[in-house]
Write a protein that holds these residues in place. Structure first.
Motif, PDB file in Angstrom:
ATOM      1  N   VAL A  61       0.841  -1.198   0.000  1.00  0.00           N
ATOM      2  CA  VAL A  61       0.000   0.000   0.000  1.00  0.00           C
ATOM      3  C   VAL A  61       0.878   1.252   0.000  1.00  0.00           C
ATOM      4  CG1 VAL A  61      -1.606   1.314   1.447  1.00  0.00           C
ATOM      5  CG2 VAL A  61      -1.923  -1.154   1.165  1.00  0.00           C
ATOM      6  N   ASN A  62       1.975   1.181   0.766  1.00  0.00           N
ATOM      7  CA  ASN A  62       2.790   2.389   0.971  1.00  0.00           C
ATOM      8  C   ASN A  62       3.491   2.833  -0.307  1.00  0.00           C
ATOM      9  OD1 ASN A  62       2.068   2.472   3.604  1.00  0.00           O
ATOM     10  ND2 ASN A  62       3.759   1.155   4.257  1.00  0.00           N
ATOM     11  N   ARG A  63       3.643   4.138  -0.432  1.00  0.00           N
ATOM     12  CA  ARG A  63       4.289   4.716  -1.617  1.00  0.00           C
ATOM     13  C   ARG A  63       5.727   5.093  -1.265  1.00  0.00           C
ATOM     14  NH1 ARG A  63      -1.111   5.676  -3.897  1.00  0.00           N
ATOM     15  NH2 ARG A  63      -1.939   3.803  -2.944  1.00  0.00           N
ATOM     16  N   GLY A  64       6.499   5.431  -2.309  1.00  0.00           N
ATOM     17  CA  GLY A  64       7.824   6.011  -2.074  1.00  0.00           C
ATOM     18  C   GLY A  64       8.916   5.011  -1.742  1.00  0.00           C
ATOM     19  N   SER A  65       8.750   3.719  -2.128  1.00  0.00           N
ATOM     20  CA  SER A  65       9.806   2.747  -1.823  1.00  0.00           C
ATOM     21  C   SER A  65      11.019   2.964  -2.734  1.00  0.00           C
ATOM     22  CB  SER A  65       9.291   1.320  -2.016  1.00  0.00           C
ATOM     23  OG  SER A  65       9.110   1.049  -3.406  1.00  0.00           O
ATOM     24  N   GLU A  76       7.914  -4.272  -9.254  1.00  0.00           N
ATOM     25  CA  GLU A  76       8.420  -4.971  -8.063  1.00  0.00           C
ATOM     26  C   GLU A  76       7.702  -4.473  -6.803  1.00  0.00           C
ATOM     27  OE1 GLU A  76      12.591  -5.132  -5.672  1.00  0.00           O
ATOM     28  OE2 GLU A  76      12.667  -4.457  -7.758  1.00  0.00           O
ATOM     29  N   ALA A  77       7.447  -3.154  -6.771  1.00  0.00           N
ATOM     30  CA  ALA A  77       6.860  -2.562  -5.559  1.00  0.00           C
ATOM     31  C   ALA A  77       5.381  -2.920  -5.399  1.00  0.00           C
ATOM     32  CB  ALA A  77       7.030  -1.042  -5.593  1.00  0.00           C
ATOM     33  N   PHE A  78       4.635  -2.975  -6.508  1.00  0.00           N
ATOM     34  CA  PHE A  78       3.179  -3.150  -6.399  1.00  0.00           C
ATOM     35  C   PHE A  78       2.655  -4.413  -7.087  1.00  0.00           C
ATOM     36  CE2 PHE A  78       3.773   1.441  -5.854  1.00  0.00           C
ATOM     37  CZ  PHE A  78       3.066   1.639  -4.677  1.00  0.00           C
ATOM     38  N   LEU A  79       2.932  -4.527  -8.407  1.00  0.00           N
ATOM     39  CA  LEU A  79       2.228  -5.568  -9.169  1.00  0.00           C
ATOM     40  C   LEU A  79       2.582  -6.989  -8.703  1.00  0.00           C
ATOM     41  CD1 LEU A  79       0.253  -6.118 -11.476  1.00  0.00           C
ATOM     42  CD2 LEU A  79       2.212  -6.262 -13.024  1.00  0.00           C
ATOM     43  N   LYS A  80       3.873  -7.235  -8.549  1.00  0.00           N
ATOM     44  CA  LYS A  80       4.297  -8.611  -8.239  1.00  0.00           C
ATOM     45  C   LYS A  80       3.747  -9.081  -6.885  1.00  0.00           C
ATOM     46  CE  LYS A  80       8.480 -11.407  -8.871  1.00  0.00           C
ATOM     47  NZ  LYS A  80       7.877 -12.533  -8.255  1.00  0.00           N
ATOM     48  N   ASP A 105      -1.375   5.042 -10.190  1.00  0.00           N
ATOM     49  CA  ASP A 105      -1.763   4.094 -11.250  1.00  0.00           C
ATOM     50  C   ASP A 105      -1.283   2.685 -10.900  1.00  0.00           C
ATOM     51  OD1 ASP A 105      -2.522   6.297 -12.764  1.00  0.00           O
ATOM     52  OD2 ASP A 105      -0.740   6.232 -14.060  1.00  0.00           O
ATOM     53  N   ALA A 106      -0.037   2.611 -10.434  1.00  0.00           N
ATOM     54  CA  ALA A 106       0.568   1.284 -10.184  1.00  0.00           C
ATOM     55  C   ALA A 106      -0.205   0.559  -9.091  1.00  0.00           C
ATOM     56  CB  ALA A 106       2.033   1.441  -9.794  1.00  0.00           C
ATOM     57  N   TYR A 107      -0.560   1.278  -8.055  1.00  0.00           N
ATOM     58  CA  TYR A 107      -1.329   0.647  -6.973  1.00  0.00           C
ATOM     59  C   TYR A 107      -2.689   0.184  -7.514  1.00  0.00           C
ATOM     60  CZ  TYR A 107      -4.220   0.019  -2.859  1.00  0.00           C
ATOM     61  OH  TYR A 107      -5.091  -0.511  -1.938  1.00  0.00           O
TER      62      TYR A 107
END
Ligand code: NAP
Length: 347
Positions: A90-94, A100-104, A166-168
């Motif tokens: 959920v968190n942004r800014g990784s 890698e951060a959201f979809l997978k 968008d990615a989330y």
């Protein structure tokens, strides 16, 4: 009690802690997953403090996206009857690439748990997956005249993703679609429901989980502190739909208890919200914030909501939930700030 064992993933999460809180209150036995033993120990101590007789344990799943991530948990716990899968980034800014951060984690995490059930847990009768309103509507596109229902789908394509928002949204959409496709293709023994909430607001179950920076969705409430305190203009930024976290937790458990909801796509909303409304609620309830936050144009709130917030019809799900009465979003905001001000004082 073993007939009522629930696996709850992402147990450290804001929503998951409320889900576990309600499950323990109702005497379910709960196996939570976290990313480390250290996180599990803190949760165990907190929940055992509140429910000394709780049948609660934890398993470590360091990364839900790792191949076969949940298989060992299902092999070890043949008593699991229900699965509530809330874990998802959920968190942004990784700083990591969006995939890698959201979809997978969202997509592979969802498929990993479904395959794990299929291989090792045919006794599971119900699965509830936390999806999102982001899978119902595209939050990046303002369309205040469209009426969204639980049949609406965000049309976003991964190749069109440009921002973290968008990615989330795409990660939640793809994960929910994949879960439904798995269900259609595999025809498993269990029933599948999803919970599709909008911005989830409310206090943390435990004061100790509250950080100086509010968790991602409650940060919607912090933004009003950036508004010029002298302004008397109507504040129409961040038109959103919102819901009390305890309602979201309740709708994770209802599909286990109410056959009408066991296969439901639970698109649920407490109320629309906008910055002017948040200012009004804070100014009405916290005299200590006066002068530290803007007043804006108090009387403009309802008109702004009407003009700018998305419209929705959730009547079919509400009816199946015995005409469920949602908690007040204003109360969620007041409770969030009461907890914050008590622990940290004025922001
Ligand atoms: P949260 O507090 O950030 O919880 C997310 C949970 O997922 C945490 O337990 C986190 O573990 C875990 N997680 C994330 N990536 C993981 C990975 N790769 N491997 C293992 N665990 C991972 O967020 P939340 O607000 O409670 O959200 C919970 C669910 O509700 C998510 O599915 C989210 O998409 C959905 N949702 C939230 C909202 C909202 O407004 N909050 C609205 C709609 C839907 P760590 O604590 O160890 O990081």
């Amino acid at each position: 009690m073993s007939g009522r064992a629930v696996l709850a993933t992402g147990a450290t999460g804001f929503i998951a802690q409320h889900v576990i809180d309600k499950l323990l209150e109702r005497k379910y036995s709960v196996i939570g997953t976290t990313r480390s033993d250290e996180k599990s120990s803190i949760l165990l101590k907190n929940f055992k403090g509140k429910y000394p007789d709780a049948n609660l344990s934890f398993e470590t799943v360091p990364d839900i996206a790792a191949h076969n991530a949940f298989d060992e948990v299902f092999e070890k716990h043949p008593e699991i009857k229900y699965v509530i899968h809330t874990a998802s980034p959920v968190n942004r800014g990784s700083g990591k690439p969006f995939e890698e951060a959201f979809l997978k984690p969202a997509l592979d995490g969802t498929l990993n748990i479904l395959h794990g059930i299929k291989k090792y847990a045919p006794q599971v009768t119900n699965v509830v997956i936390t999806s999102s309103t982001a899978a119902v509507r595209n939050p990046a596109i303002a369309s205040p005249s469209t009426v969204y229902t639980n049949e609406s789908w965000n049309p976003i394509k991964w190749e069109d993703v440009k921002t973290e928002v968008d990615a989330y949204a795409a990660s939640k959409t793809y994960a929910e679609r994949a879960a439904r496709k798995f269900y259609e293709d595999e025809k498993p023994n269990f029933k599948l429901a999803t919970v599709n909430p909008p911005y989830v607001l409310g206090p943390q179950v435990f004061d100790s989980s509250l950080g100086k920076v509010l968790n991602f969705s409650n940060q919607l409430l912090s933004r009003v502190f950036e508004i010029d305190t002298a302004t008397t203009e109507p504040q129409g930024n961040y038109p959103a739909l919102a819901i009390h976290v305890r309602d979201v937790a309740e709708f994770h458990i209802l599909p286990l208890e109410n056959k009408e909801l066991e296969s439901e796509r639970e698109f649920i909303v407490g109320a629309p919200i906008i910055e002017q409304k948040i200012l009004n609620i804070l100014n009405d309830n916290f005299p200590e914030l006066r002068g530290k936050i803007a007043v804006g144009d108090y009387d403009s709130a309802n008109k702004l909501i009407d003009e700018l917030c998305a419209k929705y019809d959730i009547s079919s799900t509400v009816k199946k939930a015995s005409n469920y009465k949602f908690l007040s979003v204003a109360d969620a905001i007041v409770d969030t700030y009461s907890q914050y001000l008590l622990k940290y004082g004025l922001p």
